[in-house]
Motif scaffolding. Sequence first.
Motif, PDB file in Angstrom:
ATOM      1  N   CYS A  90     -20.568  17.822 -47.252  1.00 44.80           N
ATOM      2  CA  CYS A  90     -19.334  17.990 -46.470  1.00 44.80           C
ATOM      3  C   CYS A  90     -18.093  17.645 -47.293  1.00 44.80           C
ATOM      4  N   LEU A  91     -18.279  16.999 -48.436  1.00 44.81           N
ATOM      5  CA  LEU A  91     -17.149  16.642 -49.299  1.00 44.81           C
ATOM      6  C   LEU A  91     -16.932  17.640 -50.433  1.00 44.81           C
ATOM      7  N   GLU A  92     -17.804  18.637 -50.551  1.00 53.54           N
ATOM      8  CA  GLU A  92     -17.744  19.540 -51.707  1.00 53.54           C
ATOM      9  C   GLU A  92     -16.393  20.219 -51.892  1.00 53.54           C
ATOM     10  N   GLU A  93     -15.856  20.793 -50.845  1.00 52.77           N
ATOM     11  CA  GLU A  93     -14.583  21.503 -50.982  1.00 52.77           C
ATOM     12  C   GLU A  93     -13.464  20.543 -51.391  1.00 52.77           C
ATOM     13  N   TYR A  94     -13.437  19.374 -50.758  1.00 52.48           N
ATOM     14  CA  TYR A  94     -12.433  18.367 -51.101  1.00 52.48           C
ATOM     15  C   TYR A  94     -12.552  17.963 -52.572  1.00 52.48           C
ATOM     16  N   LEU A  95     -13.779  17.688 -53.020  1.00 48.64           N
ATOM     17  CA  LEU A  95     -13.992  17.254 -54.405  1.00 48.64           C
ATOM     18  C   LEU A  95     -13.689  18.365 -55.403  1.00 48.64           C
ATOM     19  N   CYS A  96     -14.008  19.589 -55.044  1.00 56.82           N
ATOM     20  CA  CYS A  96     -13.687  20.726 -55.903  1.00 56.82           C
ATOM     21  C   CYS A  96     -12.161  20.820 -56.077  1.00 56.82           C
ATOM     22  N   ASN A  97     -11.424  20.700 -54.994  1.00 58.94           N
ATOM     23  CA  ASN A  97      -9.964  20.728 -55.071  1.00 58.94           C
ATOM     24  C   ASN A  97      -9.418  19.544 -55.859  1.00 58.94           C
ATOM     25  N   LEU A  98     -10.060  18.411 -55.715  1.00 61.74           N
ATOM     26  CA  LEU A  98      -9.668  17.238 -56.495  1.00 61.74           C
ATOM     27  C   LEU A  98      -9.891  17.507 -57.987  1.00 61.74           C
ATOM     28  N   GLY A  99     -10.978  18.189 -58.304  1.00 59.83           N
ATOM     29  CA  GLY A  99     -11.231  18.580 -59.687  1.00 59.83           C
ATOM     30  C   GLY A  99     -10.130  19.485 -60.219  1.00 59.83           C
ATOM     31  N   LYS A 100      -9.700  20.442 -59.411  1.00 56.86           N
ATOM     32  CA  LYS A 100      -8.612  21.342 -59.817  1.00 56.86           C
ATOM     33  C   LYS A 100      -7.343  20.552 -60.125  1.00 56.86           C
ATOM     34  N   LYS A 101      -7.033  19.587 -59.264  1.00 60.70           N
ATOM     35  CA  LYS A 101      -5.839  18.766 -59.475  1.00 60.70           C
ATOM     36  C   LYS A 101      -5.940  17.979 -60.780  1.00 60.70           C
ATOM     37  N   HIS A 102      -7.115  17.444 -61.057  1.00 64.09           N
ATOM     38  CA  HIS A 102      -7.296  16.681 -62.291  1.00 64.09           C
ATOM     39  C   HIS A 102      -7.162  17.581 -63.520  1.00 64.09           C
ATOM     40  N   GLN A 103      -7.711  18.781 -63.426  1.00 67.39           N
ATOM     41  CA  GLN A 103      -7.574  19.706 -64.552  1.00 67.39           C
ATOM     42  C   GLN A 103      -6.109  20.062 -64.771  1.00 67.39           C
ATOM     43  N   ALA A 104      -5.368  20.264 -63.685  1.00 67.79           N
ATOM     44  CA  ALA A 104      -3.967  20.668 -63.776  1.00 67.79           C
ATOM     45  C   ALA A 104      -3.106  19.629 -64.490  1.00 67.79           C
ATOM     46  N   VAL A 105      -3.478  18.351 -64.394  1.00 65.86           N
ATOM     47  CA  VAL A 105      -2.690  17.322 -65.082  1.00 65.86           C
ATOM     48  C   VAL A 105      -3.240  16.994 -66.467  1.00 65.86           C
ATOM     49  N   VAL A 107      -6.661  16.375 -67.376  1.00 69.95           N
ATOM     50  CA  VAL A 107      -7.907  15.622 -67.504  1.00 69.95           C
ATOM     51  C   VAL A 107      -8.988  16.559 -68.035  1.00 69.95           C
ATOM     52  N   LYS A 108      -9.755  16.089 -68.976  1.00 68.68           N
ATOM     53  CA  LYS A 108     -10.877  16.855 -69.527  1.00 68.68           C
ATOM     54  C   LYS A 108     -12.159  16.457 -68.791  1.00 68.68           C
ATOM     55  N   VAL A 109     -13.021  17.411 -68.583  1.00 71.43           N
ATOM     56  CA  VAL A 109     -14.293  17.138 -67.895  1.00 71.43           C
ATOM     57  C   VAL A 109     -15.042  15.995 -68.592  1.00 71.43           C
ATOM     58  N   GLU A 110     -14.949  15.954 -69.913  1.00 68.26           N
ATOM     59  CA  GLU A 110     -15.661  14.935 -70.686  1.00 68.26           C
ATOM     60  C   GLU A 110     -15.219  13.520 -70.311  1.00 68.26           C
ATOM     61  N   SER A 111     -13.995  13.384 -69.826  1.00 65.75           N
ATOM     62  CA  SER A 111     -13.482  12.055 -69.469  1.00 65.75           C
ATOM     63  C   SER A 111     -14.229  11.455 -68.280  1.00 65.75           C
ATOM     64  N   PHE A 112     -14.885  12.284 -67.492  1.00 64.16           N
ATOM     65  CA  PHE A 112     -15.596  11.760 -66.336  1.00 64.16           C
ATOM     66  C   PHE A 112     -16.757  10.854 -66.742  1.00 64.16           C
ATOM     67  N   SER A 113     -17.328  11.052 -67.923  1.00 61.62           N
ATOM     68  CA  SER A 113     -18.395  10.145 -68.339  1.00 61.62           C
ATOM     69  C   SER A 113     -17.822   8.751 -68.610  1.00 61.62           C
ATOM     70  N   THR A 114     -16.616   8.699 -69.158  1.00 64.85           N
ATOM     71  CA  THR A 114     -15.966   7.411 -69.404  1.00 64.85           C
ATOM     72  C   THR A 114     -15.587   6.748 -68.082  1.00 64.85           C
ATOM     73  N   VAL A 115     -15.143   7.539 -67.124  1.00 65.09           N
ATOM     74  CA  VAL A 115     -14.834   6.999 -65.797  1.00 65.09           C
ATOM     75  C   VAL A 115     -16.114   6.445 -65.167  1.00 65.09           C
ATOM     76  N   GLY A 116     -17.218   7.175 -65.335  1.00 65.01           N
ATOM     77  CA  GLY A 116     -18.503   6.700 -64.806  1.00 65.01           C
ATOM     78  C   GLY A 116     -18.913   5.377 -65.420  1.00 65.01           C
TER      79      GLY A 116
END
Length: 161
Positions: A90-105, A107-116
Motif C-alpha cells: 500500500c506504500l508503493e506509489e508513495y515510495l516510488c514518488n519519494l524516489g522521484k523526488k530524491h532523484q530530482a535533487v 540523490v544517487k541510487v547507490e547512496s541508499f546503501s549508505t543510508v541503510g
Amino acid sequence: MESGMLLSGRQRALIRESWQRVSGSPVQHGLVLFTRLFDLDPDLLPLFQYNCKQFASPQECLSAPEFLDHIRKVMLVIDAAVSHLENLSCLEEYLCNLGKKHQAVGVKVESFSTVGESLLYMLERCLGTAFSPDVREAWSKLYGAVVKAMRCGWETLPEGD
C-alpha cells in the motif's frame, strides 16, 4: 512488495518491538542516523540546501531547523513502513514518488546503501544488546523493500532526464 513473503511474523514482531523503543525520540535518533551518514559519505552534504544556502559543515546542517524537519519526515517514512508491515504494497506509489523526488535533487541510487548502513548503526546505538543479528536481518529486509519501491522512481524517468 510482497510483504507477506518478505518478512516472517517473528521478523515483523522484532521490527515493531525495536521501533517502539526508537520512535519516541525521532529527532534524537534521526540525528544519530544522519551524523553517521555524513561520517560515511561527506559528499552527500551538498544535497541538503535550503533557500539556496550551502552548509559549511555537517554540524551546521544537522542543527538547521529545515534539516530537523527533514529528519522528522524521514522518521515518519520509517514509521509508516513499520505501521504497514502486513501490507507494504500500500506504500508503493508513495515510495516510488519519494524516489522521484530524491532523484530530482541529485540523490544517487547507490547512496541508499549508505543510508541503510546508517539506519542499522542508529538502531544498534539505540537498542544496544537488544540489536541482535535477527533484528538486524529483519530491518535489513524491510529497508531493502523500501529502497526497491523507491528505486521505481528512478526507473520511471526517461533516460537523459
